[in-house]
Design a protein around this motif. Structure first.
Motif, PDB file in Angstrom:
ATOM      1  N   VAL A   2      26.875  40.219  68.600  1.00  0.00           N
ATOM      2  CA  VAL A   2      26.399  39.002  69.238  1.00  0.00           C
ATOM      3  C   VAL A   2      27.537  38.007  69.322  1.00  0.00           C
ATOM      4  O   VAL A   2      28.254  37.794  68.349  1.00  0.00           O
ATOM      5  CB  VAL A   2      25.228  38.403  68.444  1.00  0.00           C
ATOM      6  N   GLN A   3      27.681  37.403  70.464  1.00  0.00           N
ATOM      7  CA  GLN A   3      28.670  36.328  70.620  1.00  0.00           C
ATOM      8  C   GLN A   3      27.992  35.073  71.133  1.00  0.00           C
ATOM      9  O   GLN A   3      27.209  35.128  72.085  1.00  0.00           O
ATOM     10  CB  GLN A   3      29.778  36.750  71.586  1.00  0.00           C
ATOM     11  N   LEU A   4      28.296  33.971  70.487  1.00  0.00           N
ATOM     12  CA  LEU A   4      27.798  32.666  70.887  1.00  0.00           C
ATOM     13  C   LEU A   4      28.999  31.778  71.187  1.00  0.00           C
ATOM     14  O   LEU A   4      29.899  31.651  70.346  1.00  0.00           O
ATOM     15  CB  LEU A   4      26.954  32.042  69.777  1.00  0.00           C
ATOM     16  N   VAL A   5      29.015  31.181  72.358  1.00  0.00           N
ATOM     17  CA  VAL A   5      30.145  30.359  72.773  1.00  0.00           C
ATOM     18  C   VAL A   5      29.655  28.971  73.164  1.00  0.00           C
ATOM     19  O   VAL A   5      28.899  28.827  74.127  1.00  0.00           O
ATOM     20  CB  VAL A   5      30.905  30.997  73.955  1.00  0.00           C
ATOM     21  N   TYR A  94      30.271  20.830  66.249  1.00  0.00           N
ATOM     22  CA  TYR A  94      28.897  21.268  66.477  1.00  0.00           C
ATOM     23  C   TYR A  94      28.864  22.775  66.707  1.00  0.00           C
ATOM     24  O   TYR A  94      29.649  23.304  67.505  1.00  0.00           O
ATOM     25  CB  TYR A  94      28.310  20.533  67.685  1.00  0.00           C
ATOM     26  N   TYR A  95      27.930  23.412  66.007  1.00  0.00           N
ATOM     27  CA  TYR A  95      27.816  24.867  66.056  1.00  0.00           C
ATOM     28  C   TYR A  95      26.415  25.270  66.508  1.00  0.00           C
ATOM     29  O   TYR A  95      25.429  24.678  66.047  1.00  0.00           O
ATOM     30  CB  TYR A  95      28.046  25.463  64.674  1.00  0.00           C
ATOM     31  N   CYS A  96      26.339  26.280  67.357  1.00  0.00           N
ATOM     32  CA  CYS A  96      25.030  26.859  67.628  1.00  0.00           C
ATOM     33  C   CYS A  96      24.912  28.154  66.823  1.00  0.00           C
ATOM     34  O   CYS A  96      25.917  28.768  66.444  1.00  0.00           O
ATOM     35  CB  CYS A  96      24.801  27.117  69.112  1.00  0.00           C
ATOM     36  N   TYR A 113      23.890  34.691  63.317  1.00  0.00           N
ATOM     37  CA  TYR A 113      25.096  34.652  64.135  1.00  0.00           C
ATOM     38  C   TYR A 113      25.435  33.209  64.476  1.00  0.00           C
ATOM     39  O   TYR A 113      24.539  32.398  64.754  1.00  0.00           O
ATOM     40  CB  TYR A 113      24.917  35.458  65.423  1.00  0.00           C
ATOM     41  N   TRP A 114      26.746  32.937  64.482  1.00  0.00           N
ATOM     42  CA  TRP A 114      27.242  31.578  64.682  1.00  0.00           C
ATOM     43  C   TRP A 114      28.345  31.569  65.741  1.00  0.00           C
ATOM     44  O   TRP A 114      29.119  32.516  65.844  1.00  0.00           O
ATOM     45  CB  TRP A 114      27.817  31.024  63.383  1.00  0.00           C
ATOM     46  N   GLY A 115      28.392  30.468  66.478  1.00  0.00           N
ATOM     47  CA  GLY A 115      29.499  30.258  67.378  1.00  0.00           C
ATOM     48  C   GLY A 115      30.692  29.673  66.652  1.00  0.00           C
ATOM     49  O   GLY A 115      30.627  29.401  65.445  1.00  0.00           O
TER      50      GLY A 115
END
Length: 124
Positions: A2-5, A94-96, A113-115
């Motif tokens: 998983v990728q969060l951007v 700030y992180y999603c 999962y974290w960006g």
């Protein structure tokens, strides 16, 4: 994987607005709540906002109630954080993050999962 951007951070004057976006890769978005956290210099990371998988349930930290709003577009695998009436104390990275379940919580260990984060600086 998983990728969060995250994107949308920047420098803004007090009273201004910013809209943060978080784009998720792959078939990893539906069925999961999403959250936004922030970490100010020298402070612990804290919960800011969460949204359920359908978007019907949202939860905001007391410090941002009435100023911030969280939303999501499941068709685009994206979650947003609209930030209005910004204050210098909102300055932070700030992180999603993706929640393990469909309903959001406030504890960091509920998110899997974290960006990488986006920086927000509010000048006085």
């Amino acid at each position: 994987q998983v990728q969060l951007v995250e994107s949308g951070g920047g420098l803004v004057q007090a009273g201004g607005s910013l809209r943060l976006s978080c784009a998720a890769s792959g078939r990893t978005f539906s069925g999961h709540a999403m959250g936004w956290f922030r970490q100010a210099p020298g402070k612990e990371r804290e919960f800011v906002a969460g949204i359920s998988d359908s978007g019907s349930l949202t939860y905001l930290a007391r410090s941002v109630e009435g100023r911030f709003a969280i939303s999501r577009d499941n068709a685009k695998n994206t979650v947003f954080l609209q930030m209005n009436s910004l204050k210098p104390e909102d300055t932070a990275d700030y992180y999603c993050a993706r929640h393990r379940l469909a309903v959001p919580g406030t504890a960091q260990d509920e998110y899997d999962y974290w960006g990488q984060g986006t920086q927000v600086t509010v000048s006085s």
